[in-house]
Scaffold this active site. Sequence first.
Site, PDB file in Angstrom:
ATOM      1  N   HIS A  71      81.868 -46.272  11.436  1.00 43.63           N
ATOM      2  CA  HIS A  71      81.108 -46.413  10.111  1.00 43.63           C
ATOM      3  C   HIS A  71      80.251 -44.963   9.586  1.00 43.63           C
ATOM      4  CE1 HIS A  71      78.590 -47.583   6.742  1.00 43.63           C
ATOM      5  NE2 HIS A  71      77.230 -47.201   7.573  1.00 43.63           N
ATOM      6  N   ARG A  73      89.123 -48.642   7.573  1.00 41.03           N
ATOM      7  CA  ARG A  73      88.200 -47.500   7.941  1.00 41.03           C
ATOM      8  C   ARG A  73      88.670 -47.428   9.294  1.00 41.03           C
ATOM      9  NH1 ARG A  73      82.923 -49.422   9.553  1.00 41.03           N
ATOM     10  NH2 ARG A  73      83.675 -49.266  11.812  1.00 41.03           N
ATOM     11  N   TYR A 114      82.190 -53.647  18.454  1.00 43.21           N
ATOM     12  CA  TYR A 114      82.134 -55.066  17.521  1.00 43.21           C
ATOM     13  C   TYR A 114      83.875 -55.092  17.159  1.00 43.21           C
ATOM     14  CZ  TYR A 114      81.542 -51.530  13.932  1.00 43.21           C
ATOM     15  OH  TYR A 114      81.475 -50.103  13.019  1.00 43.21           O
TER      16      TYR A 114
HETATM   17  C1  LIG Z   1      70.753 -51.478  -0.649  1.00 43.77           C
HETATM   18  C2  LIG Z   1      71.223 -50.903   0.687  1.00 43.77           C
HETATM   19  N1  LIG Z   1      71.335 -52.065   1.571  1.00 43.77           N
HETATM   20  C3  LIG Z   1      71.640 -51.443   3.076  1.00 43.77           C
HETATM   21  C4  LIG Z   1      72.179 -50.317   3.374  1.00 43.77           C
HETATM   22  C5  LIG Z   1      72.610 -50.053   4.684  1.00 43.77           C
HETATM   23  N2  LIG Z   1      74.031 -49.964   4.666  1.00 43.77           N
HETATM   24  C6  LIG Z   1      74.737 -48.582   4.602  1.00 43.77           C
HETATM   25  S1  LIG Z   1      76.195 -48.633   4.466  1.00 43.77           S
HETATM   26  C7  LIG Z   1      76.349 -50.370   4.573  1.00 43.77           C
HETATM   27  C8  LIG Z   1      77.537 -51.161   4.505  1.00 43.77           C
HETATM   28  C9  LIG Z   1      78.310 -50.693   3.531  1.00 43.77           C
HETATM   29  O1  LIG Z   1      79.590 -51.351   3.377  1.00 43.77           O
HETATM   30  P1  LIG Z   1      80.711 -51.020   2.278  1.00 43.77           P
HETATM   31  O2  LIG Z   1      80.020 -51.543   1.203  1.00 43.77           O
HETATM   32  O3  LIG Z   1      81.930 -52.098   2.793  1.00 43.77           O
HETATM   33  O4  LIG Z   1      81.036 -49.810   2.532  1.00 43.77           O
HETATM   34  P2  LIG Z   1      81.711 -48.753   3.743  1.00 43.77           P
HETATM   35  O5  LIG Z   1      80.606 -48.460   4.546  1.00 43.77           O
HETATM   36  O6  LIG Z   1      82.828 -49.700   4.260  1.00 43.77           O
HETATM   37  O7  LIG Z   1      82.335 -47.653   3.236  1.00 43.77           O
HETATM   38  C10 LIG Z   1      75.096 -50.885   4.784  1.00 43.77           C
HETATM   39  C11 LIG Z   1      74.601 -52.376   4.664  1.00 43.77           C
HETATM   40  C12 LIG Z   1      72.227 -49.372   2.495  1.00 43.77           C
HETATM   41  N3  LIG Z   1      72.701 -48.383   2.235  1.00 43.77           N
HETATM   42  N4  LIG Z   1      71.824 -49.661   0.899  1.00 43.77           N
END
Ligand SMILES: Cc1ncc(C[n+]2csc(CCOP(=O)(O)OP(=O)(O)O)c2C)c(N)n1
Length: 364
Positions: free
Chosen positions: A271, A267, A280
């Site tokens: 985020h 990425r 970070y």
């Molecule tokens: C069930 C749930 N817990 C927490 C969140 C908050 N949250 C949003 S994105 C994220 C991280 C996701 O990381 P990843 O699966 O690696 O996807 P990326 O953002 O890197 O595409 C979190 C913890 C959420 N959206 N849904």
Amino acid sequence: MLSTSPHQELEVDAPEHWAGTAPVRILSPDGSVVGDPDVGLSDERLRELLRLMIRARRLDRECMALQRQGQLTVYPPFEGQEAAQIGSASALGSDDWAFPTFRELAAAIVRGVDPVQYLWYHRGTWHGGPYDPRATRFGPICVPVATQLCHAVGVAMGLKMDGTTACALGYFGDGSASEGDFHEAANLAAVFSAPAVLFCQNNGWAISVPTSQQTAGEIWQRAEGLGFPGVRVDGNDVLAVYRVTSEAVARARRGDGPTLIEALTYRLGPHTTADDASRYRDEGDVERWRTYDPIDRYRTWLVAAGHADLDFVASCEEEAAQWVSEVRAGVIATEPPPAEWMFDWVYAAPPDILDRERTEALGG
Ligand SMILES: Cc1ncc(C[n+]2csc(CCOP(=O)(O)OP(=O)(O)O)c2C)c(N)n1
Ligand SMILES: [Mg+2]
């Protein structure tokens, strides 16, 4: 055979080159060939992959700008992940389904989702169902991480029960792999031999948590414990992603059940637009990953191999710029829906407090 279960005589039919720990790769970061580049695509379709990646990147950058200009509320960029999304989505047929997270705008473009309607979600114009998922078989944008995998496996089981040979691909991230929903969906898919492809984009981060703090093992290897094949692929190599996803789709169509794909990518942006990644992570890592750029790599090969010339590349850039300016105009032209819609379709008999709020908001 890639794996067997000691408890059942479960034979798994998977391509030989999926074995081993090195990711499947066809093109090196400098565009040189390290695997068989014949993935069964015509010159025209090979050029289409580049055209789509160029479009996707331009649109992603435009969305960042639109958010900074107050035209979108929040936006999760996918820069760096174009090959993972476009290679995988291009391997699906029109009867197949894809279930995205919130970062799959590039995959949405491949499926033919209207980008303006997609961006209504990020404009806050609609509550979450901006486009019709049935029209392009592209599920709704899904923020609760990993829940879309349950939807994907459920739909895959339904497609099988209906006697079709279609499959469902569920996207998820490295962070989502820690959710119970991932394990439940993957196990169910295995037990029912669902025609599902679980496609992980390991982009190094789950917001500020690096993959190294997310899992002590390898995500793709979890499949073996569940009784189906997993494969790791260079997620910045669009040809390799297309090949392994096509193979997983073919397995699903043959009735051989699910496949887990882990695409290693990065990425490059924050985020979301609400995140400051410099707090970070080391800028040096970002610079290093820029040298693995999926578009540069593919363009270099495409031209060197004679599948396209520089005029074609220039026309892609021009066409993408024009297309993106039309998307921008469409987004900006989108007015909010009527305010009363906030109150409609929730309760058959609204409680008093909602009636009071309705009167306050709408007057009269
Ligand atoms: C069930 C749930 N817990 C927490 C969140 C908050 N949250 C949003 S994105 C994220 C991280 C996701 O990381 P990843 O699966 O690696 O996807 P990326 O953002 O890197 O595409 C979190 C913890 C959420 N959206 N849904
Ligand atoms: Mg991630």
